[in-house]
Design an enzyme around this catalytic site. Sequence first.
Site, PDB file in Angstrom:
ATOM      1  N   GLY A 241      40.413  23.523  35.584  1.00  0.00           N
ATOM      2  CA  GLY A 241      40.926  24.616  34.818  1.00  0.00           C
ATOM      3  C   GLY A 241      40.172  24.780  33.336  1.00  0.00           C
ATOM      4  O   GLY A 241      40.265  25.990  32.981  1.00  0.00           O
ATOM      5  N   PRO A 277      37.902  19.090  37.107  1.00  0.00           N
ATOM      6  CA  PRO A 277      37.004  20.318  36.668  1.00  0.00           C
ATOM      7  C   PRO A 277      36.186  20.811  37.422  1.00  0.00           C
ATOM      8  O   PRO A 277      35.558  20.257  38.244  1.00  0.00           O
ATOM      9  CB  PRO A 277      36.633  19.433  35.504  1.00  0.00           C
ATOM     10  CG  PRO A 277      36.445  18.071  35.550  1.00  0.00           C
ATOM     11  CD  PRO A 277      37.533  17.932  36.517  1.00  0.00           C
ATOM     12  N   GLY A 278      35.946  22.093  37.386  1.00  0.00           N
ATOM     13  CA  GLY A 278      34.743  22.594  38.277  1.00  0.00           C
ATOM     14  C   GLY A 278      33.994  23.355  37.377  1.00  0.00           C
ATOM     15  O   GLY A 278      32.725  23.141  37.005  1.00  0.00           O
ATOM     16  N   TYR A 319      36.809  40.228  39.651  1.00  0.00           N
ATOM     17  CA  TYR A 319      37.911  39.967  38.584  1.00  0.00           C
ATOM     18  C   TYR A 319      37.280  40.915  37.593  1.00  0.00           C
ATOM     19  O   TYR A 319      38.034  40.749  36.384  1.00  0.00           O
ATOM     20  CB  TYR A 319      37.661  38.571  38.190  1.00  0.00           C
ATOM     21  CG  TYR A 319      37.639  37.415  39.033  1.00  0.00           C
ATOM     22  CD1 TYR A 319      38.820  37.302  39.746  1.00  0.00           C
ATOM     23  CD2 TYR A 319      36.602  36.629  39.188  1.00  0.00           C
ATOM     24  CE1 TYR A 319      38.818  36.138  40.804  1.00  0.00           C
ATOM     25  CE2 TYR A 319      36.494  35.557  40.134  1.00  0.00           C
ATOM     26  CZ  TYR A 319      37.795  35.364  40.917  1.00  0.00           C
ATOM     27  OH  TYR A 319      37.892  34.458  41.872  1.00  0.00           O
ATOM     28  N   CYS A 345      26.266  49.494  49.286  1.00  0.00           N
ATOM     29  CA  CYS A 345      26.917  50.765  49.228  1.00  0.00           C
ATOM     30  C   CYS A 345      28.237  50.593  48.951  1.00  0.00           C
ATOM     31  O   CYS A 345      29.205  50.832  49.711  1.00  0.00           O
ATOM     32  CB  CYS A 345      26.702  51.246  50.715  1.00  0.00           C
ATOM     33  SG  CYS A 345      24.937  51.464  51.117  1.00  0.00           S
ATOM     34  N   GLU A 346      28.715  50.275  47.652  1.00  0.00           N
ATOM     35  CA  GLU A 346      30.127  50.217  47.058  1.00  0.00           C
ATOM     36  C   GLU A 346      29.847  50.525  45.493  1.00  0.00           C
ATOM     37  O   GLU A 346      28.898  50.148  44.953  1.00  0.00           O
ATOM     38  CB  GLU A 346      30.632  48.959  47.068  1.00  0.00           C
ATOM     39  CG  GLU A 346      30.576  48.429  48.631  1.00  0.00           C
ATOM     40  CD  GLU A 346      32.164  48.471  49.359  1.00  0.00           C
ATOM     41  OE1 GLU A 346      32.762  49.184  48.659  1.00  0.00           O
ATOM     42  OE2 GLU A 346      32.130  48.284  50.300  1.00  0.00           O
ATOM     43  N   TYR A 373      31.432  29.454  41.112  1.00  0.00           N
ATOM     44  CA  TYR A 373      31.929  30.842  41.880  1.00  0.00           C
ATOM     45  C   TYR A 373      30.762  31.728  42.020  1.00  0.00           C
ATOM     46  O   TYR A 373      31.140  32.895  41.923  1.00  0.00           O
ATOM     47  CB  TYR A 373      33.142  31.391  40.962  1.00  0.00           C
ATOM     48  CG  TYR A 373      34.185  29.919  40.781  1.00  0.00           C
ATOM     49  CD1 TYR A 373      34.910  29.543  42.100  1.00  0.00           C
ATOM     50  CD2 TYR A 373      34.464  29.523  39.508  1.00  0.00           C
ATOM     51  CE1 TYR A 373      35.956  28.702  41.646  1.00  0.00           C
ATOM     52  CE2 TYR A 373      35.371  28.347  39.345  1.00  0.00           C
ATOM     53  CZ  TYR A 373      36.004  28.019  40.654  1.00  0.00           C
ATOM     54  OH  TYR A 373      36.973  27.199  40.378  1.00  0.00           O
TER      55      TYR A 373
HETATM   56  C1  LIG Z   1      40.163  25.698  41.617  1.00  0.00           C
HETATM   57  C2  LIG Z   1      40.760  24.375  41.492  1.00  0.00           C
HETATM   58  C3  LIG Z   1      40.357  23.574  40.728  1.00  0.00           C
HETATM   59  C4  LIG Z   1      38.931  23.884  39.744  1.00  0.00           C
HETATM   60  O1  LIG Z   1      39.107  24.713  38.905  1.00  0.00           O
HETATM   61  P1  LIG Z   1      38.211  25.337  37.782  1.00  0.00           P
HETATM   62  O2  LIG Z   1      39.026  26.219  36.946  1.00  0.00           O
HETATM   63  O3  LIG Z   1      36.897  25.644  38.254  1.00  0.00           O
HETATM   64  O4  LIG Z   1      38.195  23.885  36.763  1.00  0.00           O
HETATM   65  C5  LIG Z   1      40.878  22.311  40.616  1.00  0.00           C
HETATM   66  N1  LIG Z   1      42.098  22.049  41.157  1.00  0.00           N
HETATM   67  C6  LIG Z   1      42.531  23.044  42.135  1.00  0.00           C
HETATM   68  C7  LIG Z   1      43.504  22.450  42.917  1.00  0.00           C
HETATM   69  C8  LIG Z   1      41.962  24.032  42.367  1.00  0.00           C
HETATM   70  O5  LIG Z   1      42.241  25.082  43.056  1.00  0.00           O
END
Ligand SMILES: *Cc1c(COP(=O)(O)O)cnc(C)c1O
Length: 416
Positions: A241, A277-278, A319, A345-346, A373
Amino acid sequence: MTLDSIQRINGTLHIENCNLIQIAQQVDTPCYVYSRNGIRQRWQAFDAAFAQQPHLVCYAVKTNSNLAVLQTLAQLGAGFDIVSGGELARVLSAGGNAANVVFSGVGKTTNEMRFALQSGIKCFNIESEAELYRLEKIAAEEATPATISIRVNPDVDPKTHAYISTGLKENKFGVSFDKAFELYRYAAASAHLVVHGIDCHIGSQLLDLSPIQEAAKRVVAFQQKLAAEGIYLQHIDMGGGLGINYQDSDSAPSPAEYVTAIVQAIAQPDMEILVEPGRAIVGNNGVLITKVEYLKENEGKHFAVVDAAMNDLIRPSLYGAWQNICEVQETDDEKQLFDIVGPVCETGDFLGKQRLLAVQEGDYLAVLSAGAYGFVMSSNYNTRPRAAEVMVDDTTIHIVRQRETLDDLMRAEQLI
Ligand SMILES: *Cc1c(COP(=O)(O)O)cnc(C)c1O
């Protein structure tokens, strides 16, 4: 500039030491370009910040699941957070270690659970009572005990967008502390389940550390309640997150600040801490390059029609997300306000609105902060082949996914 690994050399955008105009000409547009060293550095920043604390930094695969991205992280010894059997297959194909994989998600199927159990993953992050019973049954059939954590819903407000906030009572994710207490007692008594940890994930694009610290404190209080019952946890997983700077005015905490906040809130030097983290690893290490097809004017409003669309990058449409858009080649030409729109076409098909740019037909634009994403949420809407993906490593350009062909798109279909 919000991107970690981007720079202008003689007015031309570069990722690491590769010229984005050359990449666009070589692989065509639209294309995603990622920085290999930037991705490495961000993962290492999380990892290093834990210092002596036992830990595992599990990259959230859903953010950007290209095999080369996973391979780059696997080579550093990363853990992985997956949300499907497909993501597990990707991690294994990329050389990731199953023993470092945690499996999240509210809808794990029987086949996915079986595959993960047979692969020997580190932990199932259980999101409901029904899921716990299903996993227990499969573990009994396979004669392989399943290692679990229960995902709790700490009910803190992450102060982010409603669609990406996941830790409030009314969300579909996790269970309440009361329910979790029952489930831990059940699991601890089961011959087929091994209680190992606890986890939560309160939301995405967090720019403030107080909600994650509050969540950690609630988790620790609950951990003590479990210990009083004789149930001891081996790890605490705080989810992912951490946010990134999409605009210069954003002020996302650094990975080190984030990790330190969590370590301090948990305050148990021997406890293994996991984070997932992603976005914070890949988000600002990728751009989407697109070419201006046409300029047009309607009622005094200027549009740049580009060859990337909502099917390539859906965050702005889905979003209302704002991502910086800039010229790949800077010029001295006078700037104008443009809406940057795609060919789909949107009316919702836009990448950005009212952006001050100097562009001509045939010019390239870069949509920044597109590493997370981005490609993973792309589709074939309007029978548009998905974009190519490129990974840059210093001066070397690797094409890590070919652009789809029309044959690829129609392969699984049949006339009757
Ligand atoms: C989406 C997700 C993440 C990664 O979230 P980021 O905001 O990209 O860091 C980590 N854990 C879970 C369970 C998720 O669903």
